[in-house]
Scaffold this motif. Structure first.
Motif, short mmCIF file in Angstrom:
data_model
loop_
_atom_site.label_atom_id
_atom_site.label_comp_id
_atom_site.label_asym_id
_atom_site.label_seq_id
_atom_site.Cartn_x
_atom_site.Cartn_y
_atom_site.Cartn_z
N HIS A 147 0.82 -1.21 0.00
CA HIS A 147 0.00 0.00 0.00
C HIS A 147 0.85 1.26 0.00
O HIS A 147 0.36 2.34 -0.32
N SER B 273 0.83 3.61 -3.08
CA SER B 273 -0.35 4.37 -3.48
C SER B 273 -0.45 5.71 -2.77
O SER B 273 -0.30 5.80 -1.56
N ARG C 272 7.14 3.85 -5.89
CA ARG C 272 6.70 4.06 -7.28
C ARG C 272 7.74 3.52 -8.27
O ARG C 272 7.40 3.06 -9.35
N THR D 200 -7.23 2.22 -3.44
CA THR D 200 -5.82 1.92 -3.20
C THR D 200 -5.40 0.67 -3.99
O THR D 200 -4.30 0.63 -4.54
N ASP E 85 -4.72 1.57 -7.51
CA ASP E 85 -3.47 2.32 -7.60
C ASP E 85 -2.27 1.38 -7.53
O ASP E 85 -1.29 1.53 -8.27
N ILE E 86 -2.32 0.39 -6.63
CA ILE E 86 -1.23 -0.59 -6.51
C ILE E 86 -1.05 -1.33 -7.83
O ILE E 86 0.07 -1.50 -8.34
N ARG F 249 0.43 1.13 -10.50
CA ARG F 249 1.79 1.59 -10.25
C ARG F 249 2.83 0.47 -10.34
O ARG F 249 3.96 0.68 -10.76
#
Length: 621
Positions: free
Chosen positions: A148, A151, A162, A187, A190-191, A194
């Protein structure tokens, strides 16, 4: 027996996988990518440690574990060594000679798992090592722990994470497993984006931690309330108490010490050696209460933390869940206790509003805060609300404060309308906004000097709320702020100081019209633990041994003393040698031979070889 089960039995000493562990392990061993969401204490580390060992046995080489904390690396590598696994870390605690030794062992295939921080992994030197391993076909797996952190929506965002997208781009074909205990849908997305895990299989365990009891009380005097909670329910237990500021951490730790509680402070402003010393004491000693900011806790593996307290409200449910999840990792009864008040709402709203972030990002933060405020204000089951946030349906748990003691609820709609009307009339009368105290004085008809100075004793709403108590008005205002029906406006003084005034919002209209009912609990300030007996003083047996017979308890105490000596010699926390549950099982069994010890959960082959004879001696066998 499969290779994975053989490793689970022989290396770690566990009889069977739990929940989705086996499916995850099999998927990763076969070379698949995975995103794993599993609650704290659910056994995430085994989901990559077992595949790492199996794939190394298959000749596929080393597993690289991305870990954000040096202390966590040390303890996990120490635990693997105790289990007979070749593991190492590369971080700033190593000198040049030690670093070269690890790199040589890495190149010669002598390491099964190597732990490194994301900052080190993306350095040219480290990438050069990985390039060599990749070209030789000796790069087996990447495990990204605490995923996490990648994110911006996560509660522990670290920009360095990142850069881990390079793993997908540079080392095609090497499987990756990303793991975290907390991530809502935003989240998770986003994980995946990314870390380039679009093709990864998603494994989501239940977020329920049934052994944790959730209690949220109305904040009156948080320090006194916390002291009462610890003394009544957790005297002598290990715990963590979270505060919002460094100053508050130090003040509260000192207060607990004065009350006879073994407490230590932890925040980013302390010297690094003091932080490390305090963390080591918390991990290695029993009954320590760590008073900390959110700088403390990520990756803490201590299994016997019996409570987590919050004297200030976190920013969102993910943070709350992650922090409370550090209690009861051993599966035994634990408490999550929080004191929550009007000022918490004001402070959190202010921090978001004053943030330099863009408005879209702020709206996301407000949405997350609103969910936590809804949990705090809830009159129904806390666990149902908490799990629903992560998309999991559940039934009332019977083990949170609201289930155990359903709160009395009163209709506060009329009070809310009068409060909003007073905010409007006061602003209309003076052309400026006023703070909470003044609005309540006007509403309750108190002729203070300030009320008379501005002529607010002459407006139509003066005294129309005289029947409501100040705690009732604060509770109503807290909910109106939580739902956005009241806003905050910052006023900057010539001195440079500022203060918040109350103002109406677009959401105020529906409440003023009576279209939105406001229902509140009568009080949440009563002491928790009414259903529990007062606990015994410090020095009682841990929960794992509570049900042992008298002779077995003696054996357990002797085993604990022996374990403490071994842990000191090895420079490790005691639970890395054996968990309390393992000692309790040994004490209950009263083993006479090494064969008797086989099959006890947590007694792998290496530990049986290293400690079996001593365990028998301590048990009198």
């Amino acid at each position: 027996m499969s290779a994975a089960l053989s490793v689970l039995h022989g290396v770690f000493g566990y009889p069977a996988f739990r929940g989705p562990q086996e499916a995850i392990v099999d998927h990763v061993i076969a070379g698949g990518d995975a995103l794993v969401l599993m609650p704290t204490g659910g056994g995430k580390s085994l989901c990559y440690q077992v595949p790492a060992i199996v794939r190394q046995q298959q000749g596929r080489g080393v597993t690289i574990v991305v870990s954000p904390l040096i202390a966590l690396m040390h303890d996990q590598v120490g635990a693997l060594h105790e289990a007979g696994v070749d593991a190492a870390f590369l971080n700033s605690t190593l000198d040049w000679e030690q670093t070269q030794d690890v790199e040589l062992r890495l190149q010669t295939g002598a390491i099964t798992l190597l732990y490194a921080a994301p900052e080190r992994l993306t350095t040219p030197r480290f990438l050069g090592l990985l390039d060599d391993l990749y070209q030789q076909g000796h790069l087996s797996l990447f495990a990204i722990d605490e995923a996490h952190c990648v994110s911006q929506w996560g509660h522990d965002f670290r920009p360095e994470y990142r850069a881990l997208s390079i793993l997908h781009e540079r080392y095609a074909g090497v499987p990756r497993i990303a793991l975290t205990a907390t991530a809502d849908a935003l989240t998770r997305a986003d994980i995946i984006e990314r870390l380039r895990l679009e093709e990864a299989q998603l494994f989501i365990s239940s977020f329920d931690r049934p052994n944790i009891r959730y209690t949220i009380v109305e904040k009156k005097d948080a320090t006194t309330q916390l002291l009462r909670f610890i003394e009544r329910e957790h005297a002598g237990d290990a715990g963590v108490v979270y505060c919002q500021s460094r100053k508050r951490v130090e003040e509260l730790a000192a207060t607990l010490v004065e009350a006879g509680i073994a407490a230590l402070p932890y925040h980013a402003g302390l010297p690094a050696d003091v932080r490390q010393q305090n963390q080591n004491r918390f991990l290695r000693e029993e009954g320590i209460v760590m008073v900390a900011t959110i700088a403390f806790g990520m990756g803490i593996d201590k299994p016997d933390v019996r409570f987590v307290g919050h004297v200030d409200m976190p920013k969102n449910i993910e943070g709350y869940y992650q922090e409370t999840g550090r209690a009861g990792r051993d599966g035994l009864a634990a408490d999550a206790w929080m004191a929550y008040g009007l000022q918490d709402v004001v402070n959190q709203r202010r921090m978001i509003d004053e943030s330099p972030a863009g408005e879209e990002f702020k709206q996301g933060l407000r949405g997350k805060l609103d969910a936590l405020l809804g949990l705090a204000e809830a009159t129904d089951c806390r666990r149902v609300r908490l799990l629903a946030y992560f998309g999991e349906a559940s039934e009332p748990c019977g083990n949170c404060d609201n289930c155990l003691h359903p709160p009395e609820v009163w209709d506060a709609t009329d009070c809310a309308r009068k409060l909003l009307s007073t905010i409007y009339r006061v602003h209309q009368s003076s052309g400026i906004g006023f703070g909470t105290g003044h609005i309540m004085d006007v509403l309750r008809g108190k002729k203070t000097e300030k009320v008379e100075q501005f002529g607010h004793d002459k407006i139509s709403t003066f005294g129309i709320g005289a029947e409501f108590t100040e705690p009732q008005l604060r509770a109503v205002l807290r909910q109106l702020l939580a739902t956005g029906a009241v806003g905050l406006h910052k006023v900057l003084l010539e001195s440079g100081h500022s203060f918040d005034t109350l103002c109406l919002t677009d959401a105020s209209r529906t409440v003023l019209r009576g279209e939105v009912p406001v229902r509140l609990r009568a009080s949440t300030a009563a002491a928790s633990g009414r259903d529990r007996k007062r606990r015994s003083p410090a020095g009682t047996l841990p929960a794992a041994a509570a049900n042992l017979g008298q002779d077995a308890q003696v054996r357990f105490i002797n085993l604990k003393a022996w374990r403490a000596e071994v842990a000191r010699e090895h420079g490790l926390p005691a639970y890395v040698i054996f968990h309390d549950a393992t000692l309790a099982a040994i004490a209950q069994l009263q083993p006479r031979t090494l064969a008797d010890l086989q099959g006890i959960s947590g007694m792998g082959a290496k530990k049986l070889e290293a400690y079996g004879a001593d365990v028998l001696r301590v048990c009198g066998g």
